[in-house]
Design a protein around this motif. Structure first.
Motif, PDB file in Angstrom:
ATOM      1  N   ILE A   1       0.987  -9.831   1.645  1.00  0.00           N
ATOM      2  CA  ILE A   1       2.377  -9.545   1.990  1.00  0.00           C
ATOM      3  C   ILE A   1       2.791  -8.160   1.506  1.00  0.00           C
ATOM      4  CG2 ILE A   1       3.568 -10.605   0.019  1.00  0.00           C
ATOM      5  CD1 ILE A   1       5.530 -11.784   2.206  1.00  0.00           C
ATOM      6  N   LEU A   2       2.293  -7.754   0.353  1.00  0.00           N
ATOM      7  CA  LEU A   2       2.568  -6.405  -0.135  1.00  0.00           C
ATOM      8  C   LEU A   2       2.026  -5.369   0.839  1.00  0.00           C
ATOM      9  CD1 LEU A   2       3.501  -4.340  -2.254  1.00  0.00           C
ATOM     10  CD2 LEU A   2       1.316  -4.740  -3.449  1.00  0.00           C
ATOM     11  N   LYS A   3       0.793  -5.549   1.259  1.00  0.00           N
ATOM     12  CA  LYS A   3       0.172  -4.613   2.201  1.00  0.00           C
ATOM     13  C   LYS A   3       0.935  -4.587   3.528  1.00  0.00           C
ATOM     14  CE  LYS A   3      -4.259  -3.591   4.404  1.00  0.00           C
ATOM     15  NZ  LYS A   3      -5.663  -4.024   4.568  1.00  0.00           N
ATOM     16  N   ALA A   4       1.297  -5.766   4.045  1.00  0.00           N
ATOM     17  CA  ALA A   4       2.028  -5.842   5.313  1.00  0.00           C
ATOM     18  C   ALA A   4       3.384  -5.144   5.195  1.00  0.00           C
ATOM     19  CB  ALA A   4       2.212  -7.298   5.738  1.00  0.00           C
ATOM     20  N   PHE A   5       4.066  -5.356   4.083  1.00  0.00           N
ATOM     21  CA  PHE A   5       5.368  -4.707   3.886  1.00  0.00           C
ATOM     22  C   PHE A   5       5.209  -3.191   3.798  1.00  0.00           C
ATOM     23  CE2 PHE A   5       8.693  -2.996   1.086  1.00  0.00           C
ATOM     24  CZ  PHE A   5       9.787  -3.256   1.887  1.00  0.00           C
ATOM     25  N   GLU A   6       4.266  -2.736   2.997  1.00  0.00           N
ATOM     26  CA  GLU A   6       4.077  -1.295   2.830  1.00  0.00           C
ATOM     27  C   GLU A   6       3.689  -0.605   4.138  1.00  0.00           C
ATOM     28  OE1 GLU A   6       1.270  -1.258  -0.433  1.00  0.00           O
ATOM     29  OE2 GLU A   6       2.874  -0.818  -1.872  1.00  0.00           O
TER      30      GLU A   6
END
Length: 161
Positions: free
Chosen positions: A61-66
């Motif tokens: 989710i961090l990667k998708a958000f960034e």
């Protein structure tokens, strides 16, 4: 049980053009490691006219958000207990990221743990609200709640009421 409407508000100011479902057209980035829970969440949001992208853990989710552009997502629904990186860690990382919306995108904790210390832990991690699972879409006062939430909610301790 929670009404999922209580966790859904816009972080961007929108007009109240929609007569029907205020969730129509909203886009959610969701962290949920349990396949069945992810499928249920996806279907519940779809019924309400919303879309979601499911990530299986905090790192995803961090990667998708960034990697998202500002406006790609209206809100993040964050499972708390996940493998690789839990929801608290993921929220802290999102809030620290250089993404334009890192500090402002609403992040809602979704967990079976509903004690006051769990709620405080969610808020301390940078989440805007905390709801306990299972969430539900229907309930009395549904439209009143949706409109209150859509107009914006303060940083709150719990939406369990």
């Amino acid at each position: 049980m929670q009404r999922i409407e209580q966790l859904l508000w816009r972080h961007k100011k929108k007009t109240d053009k929609q007569d029907g479902n205020i969730l129509q057209g909203m886009r959610f980035l969701c962290a949920e490691d349990n396949e069945l829970n992810a499928e249920i969440l996806t279907e519940l949001l779809k019924i309400e006219g919303a879309e979601c992208t499911i990530c299986e853990n905090g790192e995803e989710i961090l990667k998708a958000f960034e990697q998202s552009a500002p406006g790609d997502y209206d809100m993040i629904l964050m499972d708390v207990q996940m493998p690789v990186m839990n929801g608290y860690e993921a929220t802290k990382a999102i809030r620290r990221s250089s993404h334009e919306l890192a500090k402002t995108i609403p992040i809602i904790a979704m967990t079976a743990n509903a004690f006051s210390e769990d709620i405080q832990h969610s808020l301390a991690a940078g989440m805007n609200a905390h709801v306990s699972k299972p969430v539900e879409m229907k309930g009395t006062g549904k439209d009143d709640q949706k409109h209150k939430i859509r107009r914006g909610a303060p940083k709150c301790s719990s939406l369990n009421k």
